[in-house]
Design a protein around this motif. Structure first.
Motif, mmCIF file in Angstrom:
data_model
loop_
_atom_site.group_PDB
_atom_site.id
_atom_site.type_symbol
_atom_site.label_atom_id
_atom_site.label_comp_id
_atom_site.label_asym_id
_atom_site.label_seq_id
_atom_site.Cartn_x
_atom_site.Cartn_y
_atom_site.Cartn_z
ATOM 1 N N PRO A 78 -39.225 -7.042 16.688
ATOM 2 C CA PRO A 78 -39.467 -8.491 16.809
ATOM 3 C C PRO A 78 -40.803 -8.937 16.236
ATOM 4 C CG PRO A 78 -39.566 -7.402 18.959
ATOM 5 C CD PRO A 78 -39.001 -6.410 17.995
ATOM 6 N N LEU A 79 -41.862 -8.147 16.443
ATOM 7 C CA LEU A 79 -43.169 -8.546 15.920
ATOM 8 C C LEU A 79 -43.179 -8.505 14.391
ATOM 9 C CD1 LEU A 79 -46.015 -9.437 16.708
ATOM 10 C CD2 LEU A 79 -46.704 -7.032 16.698
ATOM 11 N N SER A 80 -42.552 -7.490 13.807
ATOM 12 C CA SER A 80 -42.552 -7.370 12.340
ATOM 13 C C SER A 80 -41.737 -8.485 11.686
ATOM 14 C CB SER A 80 -42.029 -5.998 11.918
ATOM 15 O OG SER A 80 -40.676 -5.828 12.310
ATOM 16 N N THR A 81 -40.617 -8.880 12.297
ATOM 17 C CA THR A 81 -39.802 -9.941 11.694
ATOM 18 C C THR A 81 -40.498 -11.301 11.770
ATOM 19 O OG1 THR A 81 -38.590 -10.091 13.806
ATOM 20 C CG2 THR A 81 -37.580 -8.810 12.036
ATOM 21 N N VAL A 82 -41.220 -11.552 12.871
ATOM 22 C CA VAL A 82 -41.979 -12.797 12.965
ATOM 23 C C VAL A 82 -43.011 -12.870 11.841
ATOM 24 C CG1 VAL A 82 -43.708 -14.046 14.319
ATOM 25 C CG2 VAL A 82 -41.658 -13.172 15.434
ATOM 26 N N TYR A 83 -43.727 -11.780 11.617
ATOM 27 C CA TYR A 83 -44.742 -11.758 10.561
ATOM 28 C C TYR A 83 -44.108 -11.820 9.178
ATOM 29 C CZ TYR A 83 -48.974 -11.276 13.296
ATOM 30 O OH TYR A 83 -50.039 -11.543 14.112
ATOM 31 N N LEU A 84 -42.951 -11.221 9.015
ATOM 32 C CA LEU A 84 -42.233 -11.314 7.740
ATOM 33 C C LEU A 84 -41.940 -12.769 7.411
ATOM 34 C CD1 LEU A 84 -40.458 -10.383 5.354
ATOM 35 C CD2 LEU A 84 -38.611 -10.022 7.011
ATOM 36 N N PHE A 85 -41.378 -13.501 8.356
ATOM 37 C CA PHE A 85 -40.984 -14.888 8.102
ATOM 38 C C PHE A 85 -42.201 -15.791 7.912
ATOM 39 C CE2 PHE A 85 -37.161 -13.705 10.929
ATOM 40 C CZ PHE A 85 -36.496 -13.148 9.842
ATOM 41 N N GLU A 86 -43.226 -15.627 8.749
ATOM 42 C CA GLU A 86 -44.347 -16.563 8.679
ATOM 43 C C GLU A 86 -45.206 -16.346 7.434
ATOM 44 O OE1 GLU A 86 -48.020 -15.481 11.463
ATOM 45 O OE2 GLU A 86 -46.137 -15.296 12.549
ATOM 46 N N SER B 211 -38.703 -14.427 16.816
ATOM 47 C CA SER B 211 -38.133 -14.113 15.499
ATOM 48 C C SER B 211 -37.162 -15.199 15.050
ATOM 49 C CB SER B 211 -37.408 -12.757 15.542
ATOM 50 O OG SER B 211 -38.279 -11.726 15.926
ATOM 51 N N ILE B 212 -36.318 -15.645 15.979
ATOM 52 C CA ILE B 212 -35.328 -16.678 15.654
ATOM 53 C C ILE B 212 -36.017 -17.995 15.293
ATOM 54 C CG2 ILE B 212 -33.444 -18.068 16.589
ATOM 55 C CD1 ILE B 212 -32.731 -15.621 18.361
ATOM 56 N N LEU B 213 -36.993 -18.379 16.100
ATOM 57 C CA LEU B 213 -37.691 -19.644 15.843
ATOM 58 C C LEU B 213 -38.440 -19.623 14.511
ATOM 59 C CD1 LEU B 213 -39.135 -20.375 19.418
ATOM 60 C CD2 LEU B 213 -37.159 -21.451 18.313
ATOM 61 N N GLN B 214 -39.033 -18.468 14.179
ATOM 62 C CA GLN B 214 -39.782 -18.391 12.928
ATOM 63 C C GLN B 214 -38.849 -18.382 11.720
ATOM 64 O OE1 GLN B 214 -42.620 -19.472 12.474
ATOM 65 N NE2 GLN B 214 -44.061 -17.801 12.823
ATOM 66 N N ASP C 21 -47.048 -5.831 12.631
ATOM 67 C CA ASP C 21 -47.436 -7.054 11.932
ATOM 68 C C ASP C 21 -47.739 -6.775 10.472
ATOM 69 O OD1 ASP C 21 -49.787 -5.706 12.357
ATOM 70 O OD2 ASP C 21 -50.775 -7.280 13.481
ATOM 71 N N SER C 22 -48.348 -5.614 10.197
ATOM 72 C CA SER C 22 -48.657 -5.270 8.801
ATOM 73 C C SER C 22 -47.402 -4.975 7.994
ATOM 74 C CB SER C 22 -49.599 -4.066 8.753
ATOM 75 O OG SER C 22 -50.861 -4.390 9.287
ATOM 76 N N SER C 23 -46.419 -4.314 8.613
ATOM 77 C CA SER C 23 -45.192 -3.989 7.881
ATOM 78 C C SER C 23 -44.425 -5.256 7.520
ATOM 79 C CB SER C 23 -44.308 -3.041 8.706
ATOM 80 O OG SER C 23 -43.891 -3.654 9.915
ATOM 81 N N GLY C 24 -44.329 -6.205 8.469
ATOM 82 C CA GLY C 24 -43.658 -7.462 8.169
ATOM 83 C C GLY C 24 -44.382 -8.253 7.096
ATOM 84 N N THR C 25 -45.706 -8.279 7.169
ATOM 85 C CA THR C 25 -46.504 -8.997 6.174
ATOM 86 C C THR C 25 -46.373 -8.344 4.802
ATOM 87 O OG1 THR C 25 -48.081 -9.543 7.929
ATOM 88 C CG2 THR C 25 -48.795 -9.903 5.660
ATOM 89 N N LEU C 26 -46.329 -7.011 4.777
ATOM 90 C CA LEU C 26 -46.208 -6.294 3.505
ATOM 91 C C LEU C 26 -44.888 -6.617 2.816
ATOM 92 C CD1 LEU C 26 -47.363 -4.151 1.564
ATOM 93 C CD2 LEU C 26 -46.186 -2.417 2.940
ATOM 94 N N ILE C 27 -43.803 -6.607 3.579
ATOM 95 C CA ILE C 27 -42.498 -6.934 2.989
ATOM 96 C C ILE C 27 -42.507 -8.365 2.449
ATOM 97 C CG2 ILE C 27 -40.037 -7.236 3.480
ATOM 98 C CD1 ILE C 27 -40.344 -5.053 5.638
#
Length: 402
Positions: free
Chosen positions: A237-245, A302-305, A369-375
């Motif tokens: 959930p944390l990685s997907t939020v960072y991916l979207f934002e 994750s859904i909201l983002q 958070d870093s993995s989501g941001t990296l993607i």
């Protein structure tokens, strides 16, 4: 300045207040260069290149060090980590301030290494100080967002200070990490200090263990097993939020533009920097007070983002609203969701994870958070030019202008 902060801390604060203030400051200093570099993305690489290139160099080193840290971080004492953070940060921002791309990119890498290593270090330290330290850290990292983005906006947009000079000013901030040694005695005096990761001897020096143990298969298998228990409840959930934002921030936001004469700004890059400031304001608010509204199911964020991402992409492509103010509200709300996800994730770890695994878990989940941001950085390199090309083809060439 450090002496002034020490004097302030020596007032008759309660232990909880001092803990909050120290960790707030550590969070601010650790994340501020990361924020400033992203805010300066358009100034570093210009309007012709995707801003996600800066995001990629700003997050890849941090991700790699977080990914590998669970296998070796317990061998490095906290006292030895602080000087490393200062050296990496200072040299990193000095290289970025040259504004020469071949020097800026290595500088971004050094600053990113410092940010990632620092996040692991201070999140693990919250294990010994409890929820007040985590609240302080989360609020401080949120404060880094608003202080970093707004100060850069103030220096470069309103005061029109030279960009190189503006960036050099931030090289002074990492020296505040030295305040860690001011709370060192409290760390060792804490009755909760039962570290399984960094055993402490009477003189405060980590006991020496065979470093070859790190290379043995049993150590790797055991560490991977510990990590696997964190994936579903916290990491995904944390990685997907960072991916979207961050896909919004670096891939879509540079294209959420309007005719400059319809805005209060002089240049199009000012709109992008303003979006960054509003996003960081939302992050600061939610990281500071988000713990007051605890959420157990982290997938809600994750859904909201994802909804925010869908709305901003539609705006960029179809231009369904001509109101910049509506977009500003959405960007601010995006920051609220991101900050709430972060603070609730680590609060849940403090509450639900076995104390023997808590220090390890706090440091390891920061991979997410870093993995989501990296993607998002890789996707943004494709997404921004695609959206910009469509806008130019439909008579909106603003994304190609400064």
């Amino acid at each position: 300045m450090i002496a002034v902060v020490k004097v302030v801390m020596n007032f008759e604060w309660s232990r909880e207040k001092r803990t909050f203030l120290y960790f707030w400051l550590f969070g601010l200093i650790n994340n501020i260069l990361y924020v400033v570099i992203l805010s300066a993305a358009s100034d570093i690489i210009g309007p012709s290149l995707p801003k996600s290139i800066v995001l990629l160099f700003d997050i890849m080193p941090s991700f790699l060090i977080k990914l590998s840290a669970p296998f070796f971080i317990h061998k490095i004492h906290y006292d030895k980590r602080i000087p490393v953070l200062i050296i990496l940060s200072v040299f990193g921002i000095m290289l970025v301030s040259t504004r020469k791309l071949w020097l800026c990119l290595p500088g971004i890498v050094l600053a990113s290494l410092s940010s990632g290593f620092g996040e692991i270090t201070f999140l693990q330290l919250t294990h010994f100080f409890g929820s007040r330290s985590l609240t302080g850290w989360s609020s401080g990292t949120g404060g880094a967002g608003i202080v970093g983005s707004f100060s850069y906006l103030l220096l470069t947009t309103f005061l029109r200070l030279n960009i190189q000079v503006s960036l050099m000013l931030y090289a002074l901030l990492p020296f505040f990490f030295l305040l860690y040694f001011n709370v060192n005695d409290e760390i060792y005096a804490s009755q909760n200090y039962q570290s399984l990761e960094v055993p402490i001897e009477e003189d405060g020096i980590a006991s020496s263990q065979d470093p070859i143990q790190i290379l043995k298969p049993d150590h790797w298998n055991h560490t991977l097993k510990r990590l696997s228990q964190l994936v579903v409840p916290y990491m995904i959930p944390l990685s997907t939020v960072y991916l979207f934002e961050y896909l919004i921030n670096q891939g879509v936001a540079p294209t959420l533009l309007f005719p400059i004469d319809k805005t209060p700004f002089v240049k199009y890059r000012d709109i992008y920097v303003t979006y960054g400031t509003l996003y960081q304001l939302g992050v600061f608010v939610s990281r500071t007070w988000g713990h007051l509204l605890p959420v157990k199911n982290l997938y809600v964020f994750s859904i909201l983002q994802f909804i925010n991402l869908a709305v901003t992409i539609c705006q960029s492509y179809f231009y369904f609203t001509h109101s910049m103010w509506l977009l500003m509200i959405i960007i601010f709300y995006e920051g609220l969701i991101g900050g709430s996800s972060y603070v609730n994730c680590f609060m849940n770890i403090l509450k639900n994870v076995d104390p023997k695994e808590r220090e390890f878990s706090l440091g390891s989940v920061s991979i997410s958070d870093s993995s989501g941001t990296l993607i998002s950085a890789f996707l943004g390199i494709y997404l921004e030019p695609t959206l910009c090309k469509h806008q130019v083809d439909t008579g909106r060439p603003w994304c190609r202008m400064e």
